[in-house]
Structure formats: structure tokens, C-alpha cells
Design an enzyme around this catalytic site. Sequence first.
Site, mmCIF file in Angstrom:
data_model
loop_
_atom_site.group_PDB
_atom_site.id
_atom_site.type_symbol
_atom_site.label_atom_id
_atom_site.label_comp_id
_atom_site.label_asym_id
_atom_site.label_seq_id
_atom_site.Cartn_x
_atom_site.Cartn_y
_atom_site.Cartn_z
ATOM 1 C CG ASP A 1 38.464 57.987 35.047
ATOM 2 O OD1 ASP A 1 39.143 58.948 34.638
ATOM 3 O OD2 ASP A 1 38.804 56.799 34.925
HETATM 4 N N1 URA Z 1 42.908 55.478 37.116
HETATM 5 C C1 URA Z 1 41.761 55.398 36.397
HETATM 6 O O1 URA Z 1 41.661 54.612 35.467
HETATM 7 N N2 URA Z 1 40.743 56.211 36.741
HETATM 8 C C2 URA Z 1 40.798 57.074 37.768
HETATM 9 O O2 URA Z 1 39.812 57.774 38.048
HETATM 10 C C3 URA Z 1 41.983 57.146 38.515
HETATM 11 C C4 URA Z 1 43.028 56.332 38.161
#
Ligand code: URA
Length: 237
Positions: free
Chosen positions: A104
Site C-alpha cells: 500500500d
Molecule cells: N497488507 C496490507 O494491508 N497492506 C500492505 O501493504 C501489505 C499487506
Amino acid sequence: MKEIRLDKYLADMGLGTRSQVKSLIRKGHVRVEEKIVKSPEYKVGLRDEVTVGGNRVTYKSYEYLMLHKPRGVVSATEDKKERTVLDLIAETSRKDLFPVGRLDKDTEGLLLLTNDGALAHELLSPKKHVDKKYFAKVRGILTESEVQIFARGLDIGDDKPTLPAKLKILNADADISEIEVTIQEGRFHQVKRMFEAVGCRVVYLKRLSMGSLILDEKLRPGEYRSLTEEETAELRK
Ligand code: URA
């Protein structure tokens, strides 16, 4: 044996843009098997000896970079509005790199960039259950009960519950707890949704490892390095 155009060979190896390397070639700075070659379209074998200004340039078909992704950049090759992880890579790098999976925008940590589609497929295939380990700071109460829930796999609103995940509570606090969690899949916002499912909220997330590949803590956010031969060989196993 595979042959490619001389200008592509040099551009792929980061000697400059296509037009910059064409100019190097036309000016007579490039030799193939000791002979000056002035035509950019000349077909060169991948094992031929190519030199630029007397320095050997060896062709690598695949590139593997470990990036410490900082917060605030998106895991994409291009984006109309946002800075991407590829914007962090020097312009002289090859142009066909892509991130293996996504973190993310507000997640930091290990991200592999490569142009090796077959390896990326292996690492991302849901059937392969490649472990991904994260460090997180989580708001909400975490106890042995959540460890058990994660170990069984839990419903996060998808068709199927998650596969078993390993939750390790490093430091439980009334307000923010520090944890490590290892998951076997890569569903959208998976870690955040797993904690939401037990009434908690992830306030900081960092990926520490993916399969055998461990984030080099010498890399600061935004920095990257090539994988070592051992790291690449381990990943391919
Ligand atoms: N899980 C998440 O919620 N975000 C990420 O970036 C990676 C794994």
C-alpha cells in the site's frame, strides 16, 4: 544464441537513453569483439565482448533489485498522479522493471523489482504460499486469543477465510502494540483487514521479508541495491 541490437544492448545495461547510446556508437566509442562498430542496429550476441571507451559491458538478461519502499509512493510502474516505486530507481537503470506484488502507499519495507516475469509469477502465485513477514504497530488490545485466531485463519469478508497466519506480539500495550505477522497470501490490504477483523487498526506497516528474501536493514527508505547471487539463487529454489 540470442542476438539483440547494439543500441538496445547498451541502453538495457544503463549506458544511456536509446539516442544517447546511438550517438556513442556512431562516434566510434563502441567495440564488439575488438572491432569498432558504428551502426546502432548491428546485431550482437549476448556473449560477445562489448566495450565502451575500453570498458567491458556485460549483458544481464535479468535484473533483481531490493528496494526499501518508503511511505508515500505507489507500487506501480506508472501513475498519472502519484510517485511510483520506479521513480526511485536511477534513470540509467533498465526500463522493463516492475514491482513483484504491491505494498500500500502508506506501507514501507521490502519490495522486489525485476524484469523476470517467471520468477515474479512463482513468488505471487496463490498456490505457492510464499511467506510474507511484516512488522506492524496496531491500535487495540492483542492477546493470545488473537494469536490463536490468526493461526486458524480468519474471515476478512472474502469468499474464503485467510490461510493460517503467524502472529507474534512483541510488545503489548494498552494503546499501541508492536507485532510481527507472517501471512502466506497477498490479498488486497490483507494485514490491515485481518486486524480490522479482530477489532484493531494498523497504524504502521513494514514488510520485512518475502520468501527467503530479507530486507537489508542497511537500506534506508527509498534506497535500493541489486540482489546478491545467493539471494537470487535462494529465491529461485
Ligand atoms: N497488507 C496490507 O494491508 N497492506 C500492505 O501493504 C501489505 C499487506
